[in-house]
Design a protein around this motif. Sequence first.
Motif, PDB file in Angstrom:
ATOM      1  N   MET A   1      -1.170  -6.552  -5.811  1.00 22.80           N
ATOM      2  CA  MET A   1       0.244  -6.823  -5.232  1.00 22.80           C
ATOM      3  C   MET A   1       1.006  -7.353  -6.339  1.00 22.80           C
ATOM      4  SD  MET A   1       0.361  -6.052  -2.119  1.00 22.80           S
ATOM      5  CE  MET A   1      -0.716  -4.739  -2.247  1.00 22.80           C
TER       6      MET A   1
ATOM      7  N   HIS B   1       4.951  -3.978   1.350  1.00 20.46           N
ATOM      8  CA  HIS B   1       3.643  -4.497   0.917  1.00 20.46           C
ATOM      9  C   HIS B   1       3.589  -5.889   0.513  1.00 20.46           C
ATOM     10  CE1 HIS B   1       1.459  -0.681   0.878  1.00 20.46           C
ATOM     11  NE2 HIS B   1       2.644  -0.259   0.222  1.00 20.46           N
ATOM     12  N   LEU B   2       4.931  -6.603   0.077  1.00 17.53           N
ATOM     13  CA  LEU B   2       4.877  -8.145  -0.207  1.00 17.53           C
ATOM     14  C   LEU B   2       5.121  -8.896   0.977  1.00 17.53           C
ATOM     15  CD1 LEU B   2       6.614  -7.088  -3.621  1.00 17.53           C
ATOM     16  CD2 LEU B   2       4.343  -7.564  -3.329  1.00 17.53           C
ATOM     17  N   GLN B   3       5.474  -8.269   2.120  1.00 14.94           N
ATOM     18  CA  GLN B   3       6.005  -9.180   3.275  1.00 14.94           C
ATOM     19  C   GLN B   3       4.971  -9.474   3.946  1.00 14.94           C
ATOM     20  OE1 GLN B   3       9.183  -6.788   4.514  1.00 14.94           O
ATOM     21  NE2 GLN B   3      10.505  -6.975   3.218  1.00 14.94           N
ATOM     22  N   ASP B   4       5.053 -10.830   4.710  1.00 20.39           N
ATOM     23  CA  ASP B   4       3.884 -11.144   5.326  1.00 20.39           C
ATOM     24  C   ASP B   4       4.181 -10.588   7.010  1.00 20.39           C
ATOM     25  OD1 ASP B   4       2.767 -12.541   3.676  1.00 20.39           O
ATOM     26  OD2 ASP B   4       3.723 -14.153   3.818  1.00 20.39           O
TER      27      ASP B   4
ATOM     28  N   GLU C   1       8.411  -2.920  -1.224  1.00 19.42           N
ATOM     29  CA  GLU C   1       8.700  -4.428  -0.797  1.00 19.42           C
ATOM     30  C   GLU C   1       7.813  -4.748   0.600  1.00 19.42           C
ATOM     31  OE1 GLU C   1      12.822  -5.726  -2.819  1.00 19.42           O
ATOM     32  OE2 GLU C   1      12.981  -5.117  -0.959  1.00 19.42           O
TER      33      GLU C   1
ATOM     34  N   VAL D   1       2.701  -4.132  -7.207  1.00 20.42           N
ATOM     35  CA  VAL D   1       3.672  -3.744  -6.716  1.00 20.42           C
ATOM     36  C   VAL D   1       4.983  -4.633  -6.913  1.00 20.42           C
ATOM     37  CG1 VAL D   1       4.394  -3.907  -4.000  1.00 20.42           C
ATOM     38  CG2 VAL D   1       2.059  -3.077  -4.618  1.00 20.42           C
ATOM     39  N   LYS D   2       4.869  -5.921  -6.995  1.00 17.56           N
ATOM     40  CA  LYS D   2       5.924  -6.777  -7.498  1.00 17.56           C
ATOM     41  C   LYS D   2       6.560  -6.289  -8.659  1.00 17.56           C
ATOM     42  CE  LYS D   2       7.805 -11.486  -7.722  1.00 17.56           C
ATOM     43  NZ  LYS D   2       7.503 -12.789  -7.707  1.00 17.56           N
TER      44      LYS D   2
END
Length: 167
Positions: free
Chosen positions: A111, A164-167, A162, A114-115
């Motif tokens: 991750m 992938h980075l969200q809950d 993004e 990804v970021k």
Amino acid sequence: MPTARATTRVFATSVDLPASDRAKVVKLLNQHLADAADFWSQAKQAHWNVKGPDFWQLHKLFDEVAGEAAGWVDECAERVTALGGYATGTVRMAASGSRLPEFPTDIIDSMAYVKAVATCLGAFTNSARSAIDATDKLGDADSADLFTEISRCADKYLYFLEAHLQD
């Protein structure tokens, strides 16, 4: 770094934009050429090095976005030359001219890759979006359209990253 002669070299063209405006557009396009080439290499860096349980999907996603970036490089370079300019697109030229943040070399978490790619792509797409207005004000609707196309595509891939980075 390209020589002053290379960056100011002008070729004959029948494009009817005033020469001073064409020179400004060529400068913008060459800047985005450098940024897109840098982004391409950063996406490939992530593609080659990502590890972990998300490896396969991220490996494929990073490769796909790098493929799109390669197209942005080509489109910017070809538009530069269509306007009678000189495309400054070698790896060294891109490295010296890119405004994108440097890719971190100390990350290992998938991750974090990804970021890093999303941060770089966000900077690129926001710059492309501002180039839409700049080229439009210079009377170059074709370059504005190119930047719109690039921005639209980059925004889509930024969303994919993004997510992938969200809950």
